[in-house]
Design an enzyme around this catalytic site. Structure first.
Site, PDB file in Angstrom:
ATOM      1  N   SER A 292      40.766  43.409  31.549  1.00  0.00           N
ATOM      2  CA  SER A 292      41.046  42.382  32.374  1.00  0.00           C
ATOM      3  C   SER A 292      42.094  41.331  31.666  1.00  0.00           C
ATOM      4  O   SER A 292      43.220  41.968  31.295  1.00  0.00           O
ATOM      5  CB  SER A 292      39.838  41.330  32.541  1.00  0.00           C
ATOM      6  OG  SER A 292      40.132  40.830  34.000  1.00  0.00           O
ATOM      7  N   HIS A 448      34.426  44.645  38.632  1.00  0.00           N
ATOM      8  CA  HIS A 448      35.247  44.448  37.524  1.00  0.00           C
ATOM      9  C   HIS A 448      34.419  44.343  36.103  1.00  0.00           C
ATOM     10  O   HIS A 448      33.360  43.291  35.849  1.00  0.00           O
ATOM     11  CB  HIS A 448      35.605  42.980  37.804  1.00  0.00           C
ATOM     12  CG  HIS A 448      36.895  42.579  36.873  1.00  0.00           C
ATOM     13  ND1 HIS A 448      38.177  43.025  36.864  1.00  0.00           N
ATOM     14  CD2 HIS A 448      36.716  41.514  36.083  1.00  0.00           C
ATOM     15  CE1 HIS A 448      38.810  42.379  35.934  1.00  0.00           C
ATOM     16  NE2 HIS A 448      38.017  41.453  35.476  1.00  0.00           N
TER      17      HIS A 448
HETATM   18  C1  GCU Z   1      40.489  36.267  36.386  1.00  0.00           C
HETATM   19  C2  GCU Z   1      41.988  36.302  36.669  1.00  0.00           C
HETATM   20  C3  GCU Z   1      42.635  37.695  36.253  1.00  0.00           C
HETATM   21  C4  GCU Z   1      41.792  38.293  35.043  1.00  0.00           C
HETATM   22  C5  GCU Z   1      40.598  38.034  35.101  1.00  0.00           C
HETATM   23  C6  GCU Z   1      39.692  38.377  33.539  1.00  0.00           C
HETATM   24  O1  GCU Z   1      39.952  36.975  37.551  1.00  0.00           O
HETATM   25  O2  GCU Z   1      42.391  36.027  37.889  1.00  0.00           O
HETATM   26  O3  GCU Z   1      43.836  37.949  36.257  1.00  0.00           O
HETATM   27  O4  GCU Z   1      42.237  39.621  34.662  1.00  0.00           O
HETATM   28  O5  GCU Z   1      39.986  36.781  35.295  1.00  0.00           O
HETATM   29  O6  GCU Z   1      40.444  38.283  32.443  1.00  0.00           O
HETATM   30  O7  GCU Z   1      38.661  38.318  33.649  1.00  0.00           O
END
Ligand code: GCU
Length: 468
Positions: A292, A448
């Site tokens: 992420s 995710h």
């Molecule tokens: C949020 C953000 C993302 C990121 C994510 C994370 O969802 O919008 O850009 O990748 O957090 O790091 O968990």
């Protein structure tokens, strides 16, 4: 007063209802964000392929003044520096040089071995906890490393390095790992109190860190909490690493200087410096990975620091592997509003203005070339735009080919729309079916996250290139 508040609330509800109904009619989701109390803003998020705008991707084999990049030499001398400079000046910001640092900031940190346990993970590994102090009085900036190294091996082993979100103690249920001392996000579940990690946070992220599996496959692993390097909130860059690099009179980074992703990536390079001194690890075989926001970070670290022999992006999405010009899922307007500190000041210009981007994220992928690159998505992670991540990865193919590798290999069979060197559409790969070659990609079932499935693929990929 109370009445006024009620009226306000009622109109807010009606307003959001209008937005929501209007939104669903067009296949658009409305999301509300308030990074600071009282400044909630509504964003329209497009998560449907039919809503992707027409866009043009810059050709990675044409220089800024129109020359065709015909060979590796031209790539290294002309094009690669151009791309790197764009990301430095427009997106992640420049990483300052040590020469600009304040007097007391150490280029070679003092290494304090806080603990070494030779029979960790049931005897399979040696666990080492090291604090890297960057000031000579040992009272300033530090990074706490947690390292597992396989036991009973005859030679130096390859390694993975990856930052963690919730402190080293959260990655394992081994009860004696030091608890992170840095500011942490402020979760309300008892794992943090007043932004400090508690005992309750031990092991809360262990499903993302299958240390035994990694050790069993013959790899070492090194991690540190990203908040050690720069606490992840917008404080105008007063804490973390940034102030150590301010020139006289400077109070925050200039528009083209590093934001938080730049700082975290810098931290990964400092971990690499340390791994180079650890004889049990083969520092020529270190893969950098991240999930992420930390996947955005591993890509930027890998782009800048060519000591990382493999680069892995796990669900990195917007500002990471995903093409920004597709404006699918999270977009630049949202990320710049909600996380203004992640990128450099100049990047704000591109909010709602993706057409103005001189480059897109395929250029970041190309900066990894010719080193092995693994981009991974998750089926339900539309926010991160899996297709945009796949497109970005395989659009680096011409550069990888120019440098004499197989590039995206069989992943190119999925291409359905191409203009010159550039790929605009693809058939998505089947779920849980990694494809490609030295540019590798998978989309797995689920949300995710970092799963054992992801790790298994990364380990096999590393096996292939580290010739085990
Ligand atoms: C949020 C953000 C993302 C990121 C994510 C994370 O969802 O919008 O850009 O990748 O957090 O790091 O968990």
């Amino acid at each position: 007063m109370k009445n006024f508040k009620n009226i306000l609330m009622a109109s807010a509800i009606i307003f959001s209802f209008i937005l929501l109904t209007d939104a669903s009619a067009q296949g658009v989701i409305t999301k509300y964000y308030s990074p600071n109390p009282g400044v909630e803003k509504a964003f329209k998020v497009k998560q449907e392929e039919s809503l992707v705008p027409e866009y043009v991707l810059p050709d990675l084999l044409i220089s800024d003044n129109g020359k065709t990049i015909e060979n590796a030499e031209m790539w290294w001398k002309i094009k690669r520096p151009e791309l790197l400079s764009w990301f430095e000046n427009q997106m992640y910001g420049k990483t300052p040089l040590f020469s600009m640092a304040i007097k007391d900031f150490l280029k070679n940190p003092i290494v304090e071995v806080r603990a070494e346990k030779k029979d960790a993970l049931g005897g399979k590994a040696t666990r080492r906890e090291v604090r890297l102090h960057f000031t000579s009085d040992k009272k300033g900036f530090f990074i706490d490393l947690l390292i597992y190294i396989p036991n009973n091996v005859k030679k130096a082993v390859p390694a993975f390095t990856m930052l963690n979100f919730k402190g080293n103690q959260a990655t394992t249920n081994e009860p004696d790992v030091f608890i992170c001392e840095s500011w942490v996000t402020g979760r309300k579940d008892g794992t943090e109190i007043r932004n400090k990690s508690t005992e309750k946070s031990r092991g809360v992220s262990q499903d993302r860190w299958p240390f035994e599996m990694i050790i069993d496959r013959g790899y070492a692993v090194a991690t540190a909490c990203y908040h050690d390097i720069d606490p992840d909130y917008d404080d105008g860059f007063q804490n973390g690493i940034h102030p150590y690099f301010y020139k006289k009179g400077q109070t925050r980074p200039d528009g083209n200087e590093w934001g938080s992703i730049g700082a975290w990536a810098w931290g990964l390079s400092r971990i690499m410096d340390y791994l180079e001194t650890e004889p049990r690890i083969n520092s020529k075989q270190v893969a950098v990975a991240g999930h992420s926001r930390l996947g955005k970070t591993s890509l930027w670290a890998g782009a800048q620091d060519q000591r990382f022999a493999i680069v892995i992006s796990n669900n990195s999405g917007c500002g990471g592997a995903a093409l920004s010009k597709r404006v699918f899922g999270e977009n630049l307007d949202i990320i710049n509003y909600v996380r203004p500190h992640w990128f450099c000041g100049n990047f704000k210009y591109y909010s709602n203005n993706e057409n103005a981007l001189g480059l897109d994220q395929h250029a970041l992928m190309a900066l990894i070339a010719p080193r092995p690159l693994y981009v991974a998505s998750a089926e339900k992670d539309l926010w991160a735009d899996p297709k945009g991540e796949f497109l970005s990865a395989i659009n680096a193919d011409p550069v990888y080919k120019l440098l004499g590798t197989e590039g995206a290999g069989n992943a190119l069979n999925n291409v359905t729309k191409k203009k010159g060197n550039l790929i605009y559409d693809v058939k998505m790969p089947e779920l849980n079916n990694p494809i490609g070659s030295i540019i590798h990609y998978h989309i797995r079932t689920g949300v995710h996250a970092v799963t054992n499935y992801d790790w298994e693929q990364y380990l096999s990929f590393a096996d292939k290139y580290f010739k085990k």
